[in-house]
Design a protein around this motif. Sequence first.
Motif, short mmCIF file in Angstrom:
data_model
loop_
_atom_site.label_atom_id
_atom_site.label_comp_id
_atom_site.label_asym_id
_atom_site.label_seq_id
_atom_site.Cartn_x
_atom_site.Cartn_y
_atom_site.Cartn_z
N LEU A 116 39.73 39.48 22.29
CA LEU A 116 40.63 39.21 23.41
C LEU A 116 39.90 38.90 24.71
O LEU A 116 40.37 38.10 25.52
CB LEU A 116 41.56 40.41 23.63
N ALA A 117 38.75 39.54 24.95
CA ALA A 117 38.06 39.41 26.23
C ALA A 117 37.71 37.95 26.57
O ALA A 117 37.98 37.51 27.70
CB ALA A 117 36.81 40.28 26.25
N PRO A 118 37.12 37.18 25.64
CA PRO A 118 36.85 35.77 26.00
C PRO A 118 38.12 34.99 26.30
O PRO A 118 38.13 34.13 27.19
CB PRO A 118 36.15 35.22 24.74
N LEU A 119 39.19 35.28 25.57
CA LEU A 119 40.47 34.60 25.83
C LEU A 119 40.99 34.94 27.21
O LEU A 119 41.45 34.06 27.96
CB LEU A 119 41.48 35.01 24.76
N VAL A 120 40.93 36.22 27.57
CA VAL A 120 41.37 36.66 28.90
C VAL A 120 40.56 35.96 29.99
O VAL A 120 41.10 35.46 30.97
CB VAL A 120 41.25 38.18 29.03
N GLY A 121 39.23 35.93 29.79
CA GLY A 121 38.37 35.29 30.78
C GLY A 121 38.66 33.81 30.93
O GLY A 121 38.71 33.28 32.04
N TRP A 122 38.86 33.12 29.80
CA TRP A 122 39.13 31.68 29.85
C TRP A 122 40.47 31.39 30.53
O TRP A 122 40.58 30.50 31.38
CB TRP A 122 39.14 31.11 28.44
N ILE A 123 41.51 32.15 30.16
CA ILE A 123 42.82 31.95 30.78
C ILE A 123 42.77 32.26 32.27
O ILE A 123 43.31 31.52 33.09
CB ILE A 123 43.88 32.82 30.08
N GLY A 124 42.09 33.36 32.63
CA GLY A 124 41.98 33.72 34.04
C GLY A 124 41.26 32.68 34.85
O GLY A 124 41.63 32.39 36.00
N GLN A 125 40.21 32.09 34.27
CA GLN A 125 39.44 31.07 34.99
C GLN A 125 40.17 29.75 35.05
O GLN A 125 40.11 29.03 36.05
CB GLN A 125 38.09 30.87 34.30
N SER A 126 40.90 29.41 33.99
CA SER A 126 41.56 28.10 33.91
C SER A 126 42.92 28.07 34.59
O SER A 126 43.30 27.06 35.19
CB SER A 126 41.71 27.68 32.44
N PHE A 127 43.66 29.16 34.49
CA PHE A 127 45.04 29.14 34.96
C PHE A 127 45.33 30.17 36.07
O PHE A 127 46.44 30.21 36.58
CB PHE A 127 46.00 29.38 33.79
N GLY A 128 44.35 31.01 36.39
CA GLY A 128 44.53 32.00 37.45
C GLY A 128 44.53 33.42 36.90
O GLY A 128 44.82 33.65 35.72
N LEU A 129 44.20 34.36 37.78
CA LEU A 129 44.09 35.76 37.37
C LEU A 129 45.40 36.31 36.82
O LEU A 129 45.40 37.10 35.87
CB LEU A 129 43.63 36.61 38.55
N ALA A 130 46.51 35.90 37.41
CA ALA A 130 47.81 36.44 36.98
C ALA A 130 48.06 36.14 35.50
O ALA A 130 48.52 37.00 34.74
CB ALA A 130 48.93 35.87 37.84
N TRP A 131 47.75 34.90 35.07
CA TRP A 131 47.96 34.54 33.67
C TRP A 131 46.97 35.26 32.76
O TRP A 131 47.32 35.66 31.64
CB TRP A 131 47.83 33.03 33.49
N GLY A 132 45.74 35.44 33.23
CA GLY A 132 44.77 36.18 32.43
C GLY A 132 45.20 37.63 32.23
O GLY A 132 45.15 38.17 31.12
N ILE A 133 45.66 38.26 33.31
CA ILE A 133 46.11 39.66 33.23
C ILE A 133 47.35 39.77 32.34
O ILE A 133 47.54 40.78 31.65
CB ILE A 133 46.41 40.17 34.66
N ALA A 134 48.16 38.71 32.32
CA ALA A 134 49.41 38.75 31.54
C ALA A 134 49.17 38.85 30.04
O ALA A 134 50.09 39.20 29.29
CB ALA A 134 50.25 37.51 31.85
N VAL A 135 47.95 38.57 29.57
CA VAL A 135 47.66 38.70 28.14
C VAL A 135 47.97 40.11 27.66
O VAL A 135 48.45 40.32 26.53
CB VAL A 135 46.18 38.35 27.86
N SER A 136 47.73 41.11 28.51
CA SER A 136 47.98 42.49 28.11
C SER A 136 49.47 42.79 27.95
O SER A 136 49.84 43.75 27.26
CB SER A 136 47.37 43.46 29.14
N CYS A 137 50.32 41.98 28.57
CA CYS A 137 51.76 42.19 28.37
C CYS A 137 52.13 42.01 26.90
O CYS A 137 52.99 42.72 26.37
CB CYS A 137 52.56 41.21 29.23
N VAL A 138 51.46 41.04 26.24
CA VAL A 138 51.74 40.78 24.83
C VAL A 138 51.35 41.99 23.97
O VAL A 138 52.11 42.41 23.09
CB VAL A 138 50.99 39.52 24.36
N THR A 139 50.17 42.55 24.22
CA THR A 139 49.71 43.68 23.42
C THR A 139 50.56 44.93 23.66
O THR A 139 50.87 45.67 22.73
CB THR A 139 48.22 43.98 23.70
N TYR A 140 50.94 45.17 24.91
CA TYR A 140 51.82 46.30 25.20
C TYR A 140 53.18 46.13 24.52
O TYR A 140 53.77 47.09 24.02
CB TYR A 140 52.00 46.49 26.70
#
Length: 395
Positions: free
Chosen positions: A332-356
């Motif tokens: 998950l970490a590389p995916l979070v980093g890529w999304i955060g860098q490409s689309f913004g921190l909010a979208w990267g942080i939102a990955v955890s919403c799926v797991t929760y």
Amino acid sequence: MRRSYAFIILSSAGVACFSVVDVVYFTAAGYTLAFVGLMTAAFNLAVAASELPFAVLFDRYSNKLALQAGNLIRMVAFALFFLNLDPGTLVLAQVLAGLGVAATSGTANALVVNEIQTRSADVMARAFGRISYLVAGAGIVGGVIGVLLYSVEPRAIWLGAIGFFLAAAIVILGFRDTRAERTEESWREYGRKVVRVVRMPAALLLVLANASAVAPFLLWQVKFDSFSLLFVLVGYLILNAAGLLGPLLMARFRVRTAHLAVVALANVVAVVAFGLATEGWVIAVSFFVHVMLHVVLVALASGLFHAGVDNSVRATAGSAISLADSLVVAGLAPLVGWIGQSFGLAWGIAVSCVTYALVALLALSRRNRAAARAEDAAEDAAQSAAESVGGEVDA
């Protein structure tokens, strides 16, 4: 149990002594963030490779030997960090640190849980809440000491860590070794127990609960640093303060394992608020609430899992969960980093919403299955009672 808590406190303070400023330390020494990432990868690979061997050593042979070996290896790693000879030495130190962490990750908690007489999930959840409380408190103390040492002499953070781990080694000497009572069990039976444990639905639930915070925990420093370096320190204090208050929240509102799905969904709300927040105080409050709820969630999931684990395989079970956590986070970490860098921190942080959300679904599914089993048992009991009464009438 007091010795077990003392060991957890001392080792947690030792880790906090350097982890509060370790990235700053390495970059100030001239190493790039890419090299820091390489060291982190070496650390995680070492943890994954050695989790189970050390857990087997703890469960099958000697808990004292496993803990002392882990303690000694970590002190050697800290000494290499202090010497800072060359990049190769630092990578070796990270590998050794990973081996040491593997030796104590599942085993330290097993020391406490194995002494609990009641097999209740809620009782064990409260025990893990106390562990989180102690780790957070020790983290604050160790982190403050680490910052003070760094301000005087940066390399002193490693000496501070060695001091705490030396004290922990002394505490281990007073532990009762349970080697004799565990080696009577055959390897085949031991293996069956381990397989049975890792296949429990509660195991997957705990793995996902542990890994769910990967996005906020990976990106919080970036978000706090957008304001100032001082705000990063505030974030670190918030991280540990939330760990202190999470267990108190459990006790105050009588949060039980039956509320696991509700806590997971509340975490979704907290993560969304943290990801979207732009004002400093909102960032701080939402991060605090998220970490506090995550601590509660992990404690509940841990209690649910360990209630079904036999003492003879507890350290192995805990290390198997830790190993699975590492693999999930590594994915998950590389995916979070890529999304955060490409689309913004909010979208990267939102990955955890799926797991929760997945944790909430698993918890609801488990609760529905338990309710169905209870209903079937009640119907069987009622039918048996009716047949018994009918037989008496016929007689």
